[in-house]
Enzyme design. Sequence first.
Site, PDB file in Angstrom:
ATOM      1  N   GLN A   1     -17.312  59.000 -34.105  1.00  0.00           N
ATOM      2  CA  GLN A   1     -16.642  59.697 -35.200  1.00  0.00           C
ATOM      3  C   GLN A   1     -17.564  60.735 -35.840  1.00  0.00           C
ATOM      4  OE1 GLN A   1     -14.831  55.380 -36.381  1.00  0.00           O
ATOM      5  NE2 GLN A   1     -14.615  56.922 -37.984  1.00  0.00           N
TER       6      GLN A   1
ATOM      7  N   ARG B   1     -10.995  51.369 -41.755  1.00  0.00           N
ATOM      8  CA  ARG B   1     -10.106  52.309 -42.438  1.00  0.00           C
ATOM      9  C   ARG B   1     -10.226  52.216 -43.956  1.00  0.00           C
ATOM     10  NH1 ARG B   1      -4.331  53.695 -39.878  1.00  0.00           N
ATOM     11  NH2 ARG B   1      -3.844  55.501 -41.115  1.00  0.00           N
TER      12      ARG B   1
ATOM     13  N   GLU C   1      -6.957  56.338 -45.817  1.00  0.00           N
ATOM     14  CA  GLU C   1      -7.354  54.952 -46.043  1.00  0.00           C
ATOM     15  C   GLU C   1      -6.717  54.300 -47.267  1.00  0.00           C
ATOM     16  OE1 GLU C   1     -11.622  55.692 -43.916  1.00  0.00           O
ATOM     17  OE2 GLU C   1     -11.364  56.209 -45.992  1.00  0.00           O
TER      18      GLU C   1
END
Lengths: 788, 167
Positions: A222, A372, A742
């Site tokens: 990521q 998340r 999120e």
Amino acid sequence: MNCKTSREVGGMGHSLKRKEDSRFLAGKGNYVDDVKLPGMLHMDIVRSPYAYAKIKSIDASEALKIPGVIAVVTGKDLEQYNLHWMPTLMSDTQMVLPTDTVMYQSQEVAAVIATDRYTARDGKEAVKVEYEPMKPVIDPYKSLDPEAPVLRTDKEGKTDNHIWHWEVGDKDKTSKLFEEAEVVVKEQMHIPRIHVASIETCGCVADYDKVNNHLTMYMTTQAPHAIRTVIALVAGHVGLTEEKVRVISPDIGGGFGGKVPVYPGYVIAIAVSFLVGKPIKWVEDRSENLQADSFARDYHITAEMAGTKDGKILGTRFKILADHGYTDASANPSKFPTGLFSIGTGSYDYDTAFMEADAVYTNKPPGGVAYRCSFRVTEAVHAIERITDRFALEIGKDPADLRMQNFIKKDQFPWKSPTGWEYDSGDYHAGLQKAMDTLGYWDLRKEQEEKRKRGELMGIGISTFTEIVGAGPSKDFDILGIKMFDSAEIRVHPTGKAIARFGTKSQGQGHETTYAQIIAEELGIPAENIQVEEGDTDTAPYGLGTYASRSTPTAGAAAAMAARKLRDKAKKIAAHLLEVSEDDLEWEVGKFFVKGAPEKSKTIQEIVFAAYTNHPQGMEAGFEATHYYDPPNLTFPSGAYICVVDIDNETAEIKIRRFVAIDDCGNIINPMIVQGQVHGGLTQGLAPAMYEELIYDEEGNILNGTFMDYLLPTAVESPNWETGHTITPSPHHPIGAKGVGESPTVGAPPAIANAIVDALSHLGVTHMDIPITPYKVWKVLNEKGIVQ
Amino acid sequence: MKKQITITINGEQHAVEVEPRTLLVHLIREQLSMTGTHIGCDTSSCGACTILLDGKSIKSCTVLAIQADGKSVQTVEGLAAPGEMHPIQEGFKECHGLQCGFCTPGMMMRAVELLEHNPNPTEEEIRWGISGNLCRCTGYNNIVRAIQYAGAKMQGKETPSTEPTFV
């Protein structure tokens, strides 16, 4: 939704269909396991069956006899290059491969390199490892016992299993408040260890080219740029300096924080490729992913709230015990060992709080990633939203009324929290009111009252959370010293079409569409004509990546700022072309026109063409801009979620009848995508609330390390989510956006837990730890004599 | 050790040599380089590898390649000609039924068979029908809508609105 641009331009507010979808739908996505290079070898990893053991010997001779097995790599091999340990993001150390001791079950012990996947697995089965098991430390509370064995004997002078202590707030003032308050409530909560379990596991293809001394690393990451720097820092001493390293993060099959860390498998693959000069593919299987990759959560929290009998919240106090496994490999900004847990004072107006945390080592896998969630915000929100309900229950006030009474008011923003944050904006009353109206809250309360009289179990749970995302301002936020800005580079071609590159990396969030929409909004170039690229460190500008809902707050802002630089240039060119002064020009989406003479205008396409064909003398030719955006503050999205559950009073089956989520993420770039993010986040909030937990026995054996028994919600468990929004723009963000990916994961668990506890509260239940399963509820019903 | 098998994939016949233990998914992905079919677990739980074998949706990680000898396989690559879309692909795009895209091929192949047997499934029938396929991104709401959209489209009916219901 009000849009400044036409649908054809597709700026902010349009629900454009996603540009990235075509390749995924055709089966033409390019995920890491799809990368196939000439001469590529495959790696598989031998893992420990024990949670804590000495390695007495590793015998690879049988494995090496198998045709196609090229090598077996152990910690002793890596030790020769000083690559057997690596630093973690939290300044701790983690084994790449052990030389003498394994610290958790499924830890990497040796790597087998072979010509194909099956042979590598054969080799793995043939490696014989002799262990001497030791008594592991599994319970984090027992980890601090004086008689507990010291786990990190590699650390000189370490005499216990304590990692760090952290605190924030005013301890004395809070103690005094709690001594004197009319009402004090307290609950012990466990936010269990869970796993992000993105459907794509982690993996890489490390491709070292000996001739050019160059490494190309295809990797499920990521944060490709930060990884490149880390590789250079760790392997610079063997010649892999940063210009010799290219990290490519191809399409990613879900990240959720689990693809932020550097796992041993990546490092071994690089080391082996470096040594043998061939590409090495490593793709873990699901069981390895669940058993060894970074966990999330695992906070034991003692939560307390103080207030008045008539419902005024006066203060909170949270004490945390954090189980980090054998090393602190959390993925947090460096100065924040508990992430942003200090947002846990919540959405309420009070000025007294104290929070403290102690972290400990145990014989469990390392981790501490987000699942998340923006750096431990889920834990914080669970604590505050559960204890707020507990307080309402204690004084006999409806939890909606209690929240309305205590919310920070719209005109109190920017609001300074007792733990030091400055909330940028919010309208909490409007959000909760909208959720209550959508649901018909008071009618449901009446229904609940009727049902209770008939012995039926129904509960309503509220969560009104404040998120904290967009890390972050450079004065406080860095990872390994690198400030947490993010970047955008826009190049507009002579014909008015553009390519834009970013330091972030989408894992399903739809950046190829939403970033194009931001640029379309600012420049009037149709989003369709703006190609967005991320994930290649050779081409994209440096950035810290995508996690913690930071892409829109940071790189999205950078896109707007870079586009505005281009608009400034466009104005100069337009003035030149129209032979007027810049002051005489006005901007309307897609063109500059002369004030009072709108027929005299130049479109952005005409202006861009001129930048290459007829630019003013003295001005640089071309039409491109880069911006590195250092946010002045974090953003504070919020939400009001209400969950209604029905519980079968014989089987204890819990059914979510309705779930209404009203989110406020500021200005919305693409409502379709925002709604999709909310849906997905809600299911990932449902998951730990009712299903997911990584369970270990006292020997440190994981009891549910496969998808057979680690329960991800399917379409059957996941209810039909009802979603909506309010809009309170962020005052400091260039486009007033806040981030949303999120919020629902953060906000949903306490709404569900509060609903279930509410359904049982008349039986004397004040708290239940998640995941709240039918069995846990059945035990309560059984204890209360309702079921036998 | 290797066995010769003949398998028709997306209408094209392939004669290939496989080890007896080779999983169908690995034959498709690695030997035949059709990487649209994905692998998400090792316990037949996630459904990312779902394909059609003689028209039936199966998890190709749980079938040996030699079991597909003489049979016909359809993968995501065979849903439509390049540049065109099968109604199920169109439904997923129009209804935002995918995010990271990793579960999507398997989810669509499952949905194709579901719609074949039940062209007008209810929401509940769809949810049960795809309960062998895990998605971690979408929360399933829009996958349900995508399958309903495709069902309507395949019957030549008016497709439901694809505007988000985010109010």
